[in-house]
Design a protein around this motif. Structure first.
Motif, short mmCIF file in Angstrom:
data_model
loop_
_atom_site.label_atom_id
_atom_site.label_comp_id
_atom_site.label_asym_id
_atom_site.label_seq_id
_atom_site.Cartn_x
_atom_site.Cartn_y
_atom_site.Cartn_z
N SER A 15 -8.02 6.80 3.70
CA SER A 15 -7.73 5.85 2.63
C SER A 15 -7.98 6.47 1.26
O SER A 15 -7.19 6.28 0.33
N ARG A 16 -9.08 7.23 1.13
CA ARG A 16 -9.38 7.88 -0.15
C ARG A 16 -8.30 8.89 -0.51
O ARG A 16 -7.82 8.93 -1.65
N ALA A 17 -7.91 9.72 0.45
CA ALA A 17 -6.89 10.74 0.18
C ALA A 17 -5.55 10.10 -0.14
O ALA A 17 -4.84 10.54 -1.06
N PHE A 18 -5.19 9.06 0.60
CA PHE A 18 -3.92 8.38 0.38
C PHE A 18 -3.88 7.73 -1.01
O PHE A 18 -2.88 7.82 -1.73
N SER A 19 -4.98 7.10 -1.38
CA SER A 19 -5.06 6.43 -2.69
C SER A 19 -4.96 7.42 -3.83
O SER A 19 -4.33 7.15 -4.86
N ARG A 20 -5.59 8.60 -3.67
CA ARG A 20 -5.50 9.62 -4.71
C ARG A 20 -4.06 10.11 -4.88
O ARG A 20 -3.61 10.35 -6.00
N ARG A 21 -3.34 10.22 -3.78
CA ARG A 21 -1.98 10.75 -3.82
C ARG A 21 -0.97 9.72 -4.31
O ARG A 21 -0.09 10.01 -5.13
N TYR A 22 -1.06 8.50 -3.81
CA TYR A 22 -0.02 7.51 -4.07
C TYR A 22 -0.45 6.37 -4.99
O TYR A 22 0.38 5.53 -5.35
#
Length: 267
Positions: free
Chosen positions: A248-255
């Motif tokens: 979730s953290r990585a996805f939020s940073r990207r998108y």
């Protein structure tokens, strides 16, 4: 997912199948003619007798002078005009393609063999024509990718990496096994290089670090899976993240939003 990169029918390394199965091609026929050019990004032009040229502009920009220069030339008529989109986990593939791909079909007989049925569907419309056209466009896109790869159409980026003899096996392995434990040492070993040599070569050829590339690839797969309705926890595990929270953290940073919002948006 298997850890052994798949082979072609002749036993060689298949550099494209693991990418192709992750993206989707959509195609819509546009009325042929120069007036429709701004709405389309795929063209077949005919000059005189049987001389034809294919033009594909993956990242369509009406204001880009490079793209305008690659459109209809003097004496050319539009035989096919269409919009072709690549979605799913295909964003980084589109980014790796040249702004404008222009191919004289006389120089690419395998590509020409796939394009000719497209022309037939446009010039001689029949029932089911749009469905046939869509499926033929999938074949044309794949053969166009082959052509771009074999001709060295890109100096830097994914296509350049797939054309590199040492990096291609690494990239294919990452595409095949996004959930794998891909430490730098394992990547380097797969490419038959030292850690330092591999890291420098990857950055020079692909244009980003191995870790960033892998993370972006995993997140593109994740986004496509979420759009298909897969649960967040399953997607996180499928894409190699240690936990749903890390994903979730990585996805939020990207998108810019949480994975759950991606699923809700699609719903």
């Amino acid at each position: 997912m298997g850890s052994v990169a798949r082979a072609r029918f002749d036993g060689g390394l298949d550099r494209l199948s693991s990418l192709i199965e992750r993206f989707r091609v959509t195609a819509v026929i546009a009325p042929a003619g120069i007036a429709q050019v701004p709405t389309a990004n795929f063209f077949v032009f005919r000059n005189g007798g049987e001389t034809r040229r294919l033009v594909f502009v993956p990242k369509r920009s009406e204001t880009d002078p490079c793209c305008r220069a690659e459109m209809r030339g003097d004496g050319e008529a539009v035989e096919v005009s269409a919009f072709i989109g690549i979605s799913g986990a295909g964003d980084h593939l589109v980014e790796a393609l040249p702004k404008c791909i222009s191919v004289p079909l006389a120089d690419a007989p395998y590509l020409e063999a796939a394009v000719m049925p497209l022309i037939e569907e446009v010039t001689d419309p029949r029932c089911g024509g749009q469905a046939v056209f869509h499926r033929l466009c999938e074949v044309v896109v794949i053969r166009l990718l082959r052509h771009a790869l074999e001709c060295g159409a890109a100096d830097v980026g994914l296509l350049a990496g797939l054309a590199h003899p040492r990096l291609a096996p690494v990239l294919v392995a990452l595409h095949e096994e996004p959930d794998g434990q891909w430490a730098l040492e394992r990547m380097a070993e797969t490419g038959g290089m030292s850690r330092t040599q591999f890291a420098l070569t990857f950055k020079d050829v692909v244009g980003t670090t191995p870790g960033v590339y892998l993370s972006n690839w995993r997140l593109e797969i994740a986004r496509a899976e979420l759009e298909g309705g897969s649960p967040v926890k399953i997607v996180a595990r499928m894409c190699g993240f240690s936990s749903a929270a890390a994903f979730s953290r990585a996805f939020s940073r990207r998108y810019g939003h949480a994975p759950k919002l991606e699923r809700r948006k699609v719903a």
